[in-house]
Design an enzyme around this catalytic site. Structure first.
Site, mmCIF file in Angstrom:
data_model
loop_
_atom_site.group_PDB
_atom_site.id
_atom_site.type_symbol
_atom_site.label_atom_id
_atom_site.label_comp_id
_atom_site.label_asym_id
_atom_site.label_seq_id
_atom_site.Cartn_x
_atom_site.Cartn_y
_atom_site.Cartn_z
ATOM 1 N N LYS A 108 12.922 -19.777 -17.184
ATOM 2 C CA LYS A 108 12.629 -20.696 -16.191
ATOM 3 C C LYS A 108 12.634 -20.559 -14.944
ATOM 4 C CE LYS A 108 14.304 -25.070 -15.031
ATOM 5 N NZ LYS A 108 15.667 -25.763 -15.041
ATOM 6 N N LYS B 132 10.190 -9.428 -25.463
ATOM 7 C CA LYS B 132 9.013 -10.198 -24.973
ATOM 8 C C LYS B 132 7.999 -9.203 -24.387
ATOM 9 C CE LYS B 132 11.262 -14.423 -25.154
ATOM 10 N NZ LYS B 132 11.870 -15.568 -24.456
ATOM 11 N N HIS C 126 32.514 -20.901 -2.835
ATOM 12 C CA HIS C 126 32.218 -19.323 -3.268
ATOM 13 C C HIS C 126 33.582 -18.674 -3.854
ATOM 14 C CE1 HIS C 126 28.461 -19.416 -0.519
ATOM 15 N NE2 HIS C 126 28.146 -19.495 -1.715
#
Lengths: 295, 377
Positions: free
Chosen positions: A20, A44, A255
């Site tokens: 995606k 793929k 972070h």
């Protein structure tokens, strides 16, 4: 390996392009005129995304299409190490990793390999790189950055992806242009470091000044304070996170690399020390923009 | 994740580093006398909590007898109060010659590991020296005795095989025969490597701040474990104020909260969700944030997003406000993909619920938006 500015027609590969996020990155990069030439997803091969061929391996992509040396990695954390190793083994010399939450040991192994191959790893957790007149990798700048940004002679370097974008967009609104911007990633250990990026910006003649964003806990801060790292070009540093002085220590905020340990100096002490060294250090966005304007 | 001493020592033992003989008993265990019988006195009594500086606080006690243990435990339980504590480690004292500090951690600049060593181990450590360890053979260049060099080699292997991001043995005891024993140890595991360590589920999960977590902090930690989504759903830390915040962006969350404090606002929490998070998870997480009593305003703020869907994210936070039934002004400062659609949705949501909503994009900076939040109170 030292980084150089990218030719605008640089070929770019996307590892994980069938996913995606990979598909969206391909669409956005192609949409802003970047030469995305192929994607790689094991198993793929033979498919297409955005009219670009998908290969099973990086090696196969490089054999079929010439001159690919830049790859964007958009795969889940557990697959990043394998993807980066295969890219480096196949001869890719610049790898940008968008993925967050990559284990520290994996990054150390990638850096060992990159040293061997003379390659550069930008990231992990790096939202990308963007350069005028028209080249970028990753998501930096969103969908149509070149319509919103202004070309200029400032280099923007940041450990935070969101703040890189916040800064370049704010600079544009205030009439200031950039030569390039780079999001280095906010993890404990990253490939291309702030020090590396500053040296690159300082070596590039078209860059007149450097704008930095970082959070507490970055190794370069102690080097700036003890004088073992000195800026060679006019530089503005935005050090955020005074709030850390009020929060429990020893754990990361935002972070993974933003940590103040028990015996570290407080953020206000660090800011004061930097200013005493003559470094232009901002605590807020308004201060930062003001310093950039007067640089 | 930071480990309690008892579990840190198990990891050291697996890495062939010697540790004293010991038994772990739970904090509330009453029948500890039986456990002591197999121990050789004197024993050290050590509370198992995440907070450092136990020695300085006088929380490590040397016990000469079972009666002594009983008295010391009673005293320590009182001193520790409600600080999260996994239990007491009973450890046989090890007669030794010298105490050093040894450690290993990642070297941020060089991208390798770094060995740390000090001749002054114990409570007041000074003169810590460091050596980069790029390959295992680099430990041979560390200016210490052969037995400590061997220990560094074992530590190096442990960092790699066990995904350790920080290891510190202090003190490391050197015995008369030159051998080494780890008397105390701190180990931090790499949260990002959880996917390849199913055995970590068996470890003690204590609050990492060394404080008793609030109800909401516990609920949030459970949500994190359930969704396994740490990269984009960050930490929730409760603060004393009345402005509930849902912040986005690792760096921008700090910029925003700094701006709010400068504007005179009091944050009710720190929390950060970014990297195009899953809207359902954002909604669940936001509900926990908004369940804190006494909230007077909500601030949804973040950087100009590169790829986060602003509409989906903001709508998820607003839904959480409706779920909780909170009726306070909402100030939003977000920009990025679908920001205009987000503005339209947020305005309509405000009208529908009769709640004042102010939505700004990036032309209003975080400083100005923070002032607007404070003006609502």
């Amino acid at each position: 390996m030292n980084l150089k500015l990218f030719p605008s027609d640089t070929s770019v590969l996307i590892q994980g392009m069938t996913g995606k996020e990979g598909q969206r990155m391909a669409q956005w990069l192609i949409g802003s005129g970047v030469r995305v030439v192929a994607g790689v997803t094991p198993g793929k091969g033979g498919q297409e995304v955005g009219g670009r061929p998908i290969f099973n391996t990086v090696a196969e992509a490089r054999e079929t299409i010439s001159n690919i040396y830049v790859s964007c990695v958009v795969v889940p954390p557990s697959r990043v190490l394998e993807a980066v190793m295969s890219a480096l083994e196949a001869g890719i010399t610049i790898v940008n990793i968008l993925t967050e939450q990559v284990p520290v040991y994996d990054v150390i192994r990638m850096r060992e390999k990159a040293r061997e191959c003379g390659a550069i790893i930008l990231g992990p957790s790096s939202v990308g790189y963007l350069q005028f007149p028209r080249f970028r990798i990753g998501y930096l700048g969103g969908e149509h950055p070149f319509d919103q940004l202004k070309e200029g002679s400032l280099a923007v370097l940041s450990t935070s992806g969101g703040m890189t974008n916040e800064i370049i967009m704010a600079l544009a609104r205030h009439g200031m242009g950039i030569r390039f911007a780079m999001a280095l990633g906010g993890d404990r250990i990253i490939g291309y470091t702030l020090e590396d990026a500053i040296l690159f910006a300082e070596s590039e003649p078209s860059v007149k000044a450097v704008a930095l964003f970082m959070e507490p806990g970055r190794a370069i801060l102690s080097r700036l304070l003890d004088g073992s790292f000195v800026f060679q070009k006019p530089t503005v540093l935005f050090l955020a996170g005074a709030v850390l002085d009020r929060l429990p220590r020893g754990i990361p905020y935002g972070h993974a690399g933003t940590i103040l340990n028990e015996d570290d100096r407080s953020v206000s002490e660090v800011r004061k020390g930097l200013r005493e060294k003559g470094i232009r250090c901002a605590s807020t966005m308004s201060e930062f923009l003001e310093l950039c304007r007067n640089i | 994740m930071k480990l309690i001493e008892a579990e840190a020592k198990k990891i050291l033992q697996l890495a062939k580093i010697a540790i004293p003989r010991s038994i772990l008993i739970s904090f509330k265990e009453v029948n500890f006398v039986d456990h002591c019988k197999s121990m050789q006195f004197p024993v050290l009594l050590k509370p198992q909590l995440i907070q450092g500086g136990r020695g300085k606080k006088g929380w490590i006690r040397l016990c000469e007898s079972v009666d002594d243990v009983r008295d010391q435990i009673t005293d320590l339980r009182q001193m520790i109060g409600d600080i999260p504590c996994a239990g007491f480690l009973f450890e046989e004292a090890v007669p030794h010659e010298k105490e050093y500090l040894v450690g290993m951690e990642p070297d941020h600049e060089r991208g390798c590991y770094r060995a740390t060593f000090s001749l002054d181990g114990g409570i007041a450590v000074s003169n810590v020296k460091t050596w980069p360890i790029v390959i295992k053979e680099d430990v041979t260049s560390i200016a210490v005795s052969q037995s400590i060099r061997n220990l560094f080699a074992n530590l190096y292997d442990m960092m790699r095989s066990a995904d350790v991001v920080r290891a510190e043995i202090n003190p490391l005891a050197v015995l008369l025969d030159g051998s080494c024993v780890a008397l105390d140890a701190k180990i931090e595991l790499d949260d990002a490597a959880t996917f390849r360590h199913p055995e970590w589920q068996m470890l003690t999960h204590l609050s990492q701040t060394g404080k008793r977590p609030s109800e909401r902090e516990t609920a949030y930690a459970c949500l994190l474990e359930r969704v396994g989504h740490r990269g984009t759903l960050g930490r929730y830390v409760e603060m004393d104020g009345d402005i509930a915040m849902v912040l986005s962006g690792g760096g921008a969350s700090l910029v925003a909260i700094d701006a709010l404090i400068s504007a005179g606002g009091c944050p009710a929490n720190y929390v950060e969700m970014s990297g195009n998070p899953d809207p359902d998870t954002v909604r669940e997480a936001s509900k926990i944030v908004f369940s804190k009593p006494g909230i007077k305003t909500v601030w949804i703020a973040g950087s100009f997003a590169n790829f986060t869907d602003i509409q989906a994210t903001v709508n998820a936070v607003l839904q959480a406000i409706s779920d909780i039934g909170l009726r306070v002004p909402v100030v939003i400062r977000r920009d990025g993909p679908n920001a205009e659609a987000a503005r339209a949705d947020a305005t309509a949501w405000g009208e529908r619920h009769g709640i004042a909503v102010r939505f700004d994009c990036a032309d209003v900076d975080l400083d100005e938006s923070a002032r607007a939040v404070v003006a609502c109170i």
